[in-house]
Design a protein around this motif. Structure first.
Motif, PDB file in Angstrom:
ATOM      1  N   VAL A   1      42.290   3.220 -21.500  1.00 45.92           N
ATOM      2  CA  VAL A   1      42.281   2.089 -22.430  1.00 45.92           C
ATOM      3  C   VAL A   1      43.565   1.272 -22.326  1.00 45.92           C
ATOM      4  O   VAL A   1      43.531   0.060 -22.092  1.00 45.92           O
ATOM      5  N   THR A   2      44.697   1.936 -22.494  1.00 47.91           N
ATOM      6  CA  THR A   2      45.966   1.207 -22.473  1.00 47.91           C
ATOM      7  C   THR A   2      46.280   0.662 -21.086  1.00 47.91           C
ATOM      8  O   THR A   2      46.665  -0.501 -20.941  1.00 47.91           O
ATOM      9  N   GLY A   3      46.077   1.488 -20.074  1.00 51.13           N
ATOM     10  CA  GLY A   3      46.484   1.092 -18.733  1.00 51.13           C
ATOM     11  C   GLY A   3      45.531   0.161 -18.015  1.00 51.13           C
ATOM     12  O   GLY A   3      45.953  -0.637 -17.178  1.00 51.13           O
ATOM     13  N   LEU A   4      44.231   0.233 -18.347  1.00 52.86           N
ATOM     14  CA  LEU A   4      43.237  -0.538 -17.599  1.00 52.86           C
ATOM     15  C   LEU A   4      42.457  -1.526 -18.473  1.00 52.86           C
ATOM     16  O   LEU A   4      42.365  -2.710 -18.157  1.00 52.86           O
TER      17      LEU A   4
ATOM     18  N   GLY B   1      27.138   7.452  -8.333  1.00 54.70           N
ATOM     19  CA  GLY B   1      27.239   6.253  -9.153  1.00 54.70           C
ATOM     20  C   GLY B   1      28.657   5.897  -9.549  1.00 54.70           C
ATOM     21  O   GLY B   1      29.552   5.777  -8.700  1.00 54.70           O
ATOM     22  N   TYR B   2      28.864   5.757 -10.821  1.00 50.01           N
ATOM     23  CA  TYR B   2      30.136   5.293 -11.351  1.00 50.01           C
ATOM     24  C   TYR B   2      31.248   6.326 -11.213  1.00 50.01           C
ATOM     25  O   TYR B   2      32.424   5.998 -11.405  1.00 50.01           O
ATOM     26  N   PHE B   3      30.917   7.564 -10.890  1.00 51.31           N
ATOM     27  CA  PHE B   3      31.934   8.609 -10.800  1.00 51.31           C
ATOM     28  C   PHE B   3      32.675   8.587  -9.462  1.00 51.31           C
ATOM     29  O   PHE B   3      33.703   9.227  -9.310  1.00 51.31           O
ATOM     30  N   GLY B   4      32.171   7.855  -8.496  1.00 49.79           N
ATOM     31  CA  GLY B   4      32.748   7.871  -7.161  1.00 49.79           C
ATOM     32  C   GLY B   4      34.119   7.226  -7.084  1.00 49.79           C
ATOM     33  O   GLY B   4      34.374   6.167  -7.667  1.00 49.79           O
ATOM     34  N   LEU B   5      35.016   7.852  -6.366  1.00 49.73           N
ATOM     35  CA  LEU B   5      36.355   7.313  -6.113  1.00 49.73           C
ATOM     36  C   LEU B   5      36.744   7.709  -4.694  1.00 49.73           C
ATOM     37  O   LEU B   5      36.849   8.895  -4.375  1.00 49.73           O
ATOM     38  N   GLU B   6      36.913   6.706  -3.829  1.00 47.22           N
ATOM     39  CA  GLU B   6      37.257   6.972  -2.441  1.00 47.22           C
ATOM     40  C   GLU B   6      38.758   7.256  -2.313  1.00 47.22           C
ATOM     41  O   GLU B   6      39.576   6.540  -2.881  1.00 47.22           O
TER      42      GLU B   6
ATOM     43  N   PHE C   1      35.736   2.733 -14.949  1.00 44.98           N
ATOM     44  CA  PHE C   1      37.051   3.343 -15.109  1.00 44.98           C
ATOM     45  C   PHE C   1      36.970   4.675 -15.859  1.00 44.98           C
ATOM     46  O   PHE C   1      37.706   5.622 -15.550  1.00 44.98           O
ATOM     47  N   TRP C   2      36.087   4.753 -16.851  1.00 40.15           N
ATOM     48  CA  TRP C   2      35.954   6.001 -17.596  1.00 40.15           C
ATOM     49  C   TRP C   2      35.447   7.141 -16.705  1.00 40.15           C
ATOM     50  O   TRP C   2      35.925   8.279 -16.819  1.00 40.15           O
ATOM     51  N   SER C   3      34.493   6.854 -15.840  1.00 45.66           N
ATOM     52  CA  SER C   3      33.739   7.929 -15.185  1.00 45.66           C
ATOM     53  C   SER C   3      34.588   8.893 -14.366  1.00 45.66           C
ATOM     54  O   SER C   3      34.550  10.111 -14.618  1.00 45.66           O
TER      55      SER C   3
END
Length: 272
Positions: A154-157, A34-39, A95-97
């Motif tokens: 938070v600050t960066g995104l 789910g939201y945790f995926g990062l390619e 972004f959090w995940s």
């Protein structure tokens, strides 16, 4: 304007991690789904058209307006404020995940620098994210990761995204930061459900983040039964205004008696 993350030059207790360590941690967290995926990998616009720099999604009003319109269509609403709220909350969770997952599971701070990350529009599901260059930082003292993690996400995104959303659609800041907090809680509770051994640590870090900066005062995390957590926010995401929509479990509009009944029922079903 996108803030430059302080982690890129290191910081107290932060030390550069090797690409192999970063890749292994990201692969492990991505397996949570789910939201945790990062390619991780290069972006080829010829072979895979549609990838765009993340910075466009955060700071370009035209791009954000198009995403809000797309969300409104999928939700079946003509209220752009509602669509903007739901879009922001979904992106906050996105972004959090991976960032929270890497911090909790591997004591690693990953830096989703917008200039290195790409996204691609999809008909549904979590927003695809890909990067060919991802810096990571080992955390010698896990107790000191809260500040750098907050600044990364938070600050960066989220701050530049919130500013752009509010330029496109008038939206109360408290609503957006309540959404960011709700997305954070959903992230660390989901991580704990998927990996019970990490649950206590995920909640502890989540509590610290909820008491930091723009997230402070957005809601309250209760534990009516040991290990059973519920968040009550102080703003409403407007989901109830959607066709067929209702009140979310953490909604400020839920009657306190109804909320206590839900807590008791959930705690009873868990055997606690």
């Amino acid at each position: 304007m996108i803030a430059v993350s302080s982690v890129r030059s290191g910081g107290p207790g932060l030390f550069p991690a090797s690409p192999a360590v970063v890749a292994a941690a990201v692969a492990d967290v991505s397996a949570a789904g789910g939201y945790f995926g990062l390619e991780l990998g290069p972006v080829s616009h010829e072979r895979e058209p549609g990838w765009r720099p993340l910075g466009d999604l955060l700071t370009d009003p035209g791009t954000v307006e198009a995403r809000i319109a797309d969300m409104a269509g999928r939700l079946g609403t003509g209220e752009t404020r509602v669509a903007a709220s739901i879009l922001f909350q979904g992106l906050a969770a996105r972004f959090w995940s991976p960032c929270l997952g890497a911090a909790v599971a591997h004591d690693l701070l990953v830096d989703l620098a917008p200039r290195h990350v790409y996204w691609r529009a999809e008909a549904g599901g979590p927003l695809p994210l890909r990067t060919a260059y991802l810096e990571g930082w080992r955390v010698r003292d896990p107790a000191r990761i809260t500040g750098p993690l907050y600044r990364t996400v938070v600050t960066g995104l989220l701050e530049p995204l919130a500013e752009t959303v509010r330029r496109v659609v008038p939206t109360a800041p408290g609503l957006l930061w309540g959404n960011a907090a709700s997305a954070l809680v959903g992230t660390f509770l989901e991580l704990g459900r998927g990996r019970p051994a990490l649950a206590a640590r995920a909640v502890a870090l989540g509590r610290e983040l909820l008491d930091t900066g723009l997230l402070r005062g957005t809601g309250e995390l209760a534990e009516p039964a040991p290990g059973h957590h519920f968040f009550t926010r102080r703003s409403c995401c407007l989901f109830y205004r959607l066709p067929g929509g209702g009140m979310c479990g953490d909604c400020v509009l839920v009657d306190p008696g109804t909320r206590r009944e839900r807590w008791a029922r959930a705690a009873g079903e868990s055997g606690r």
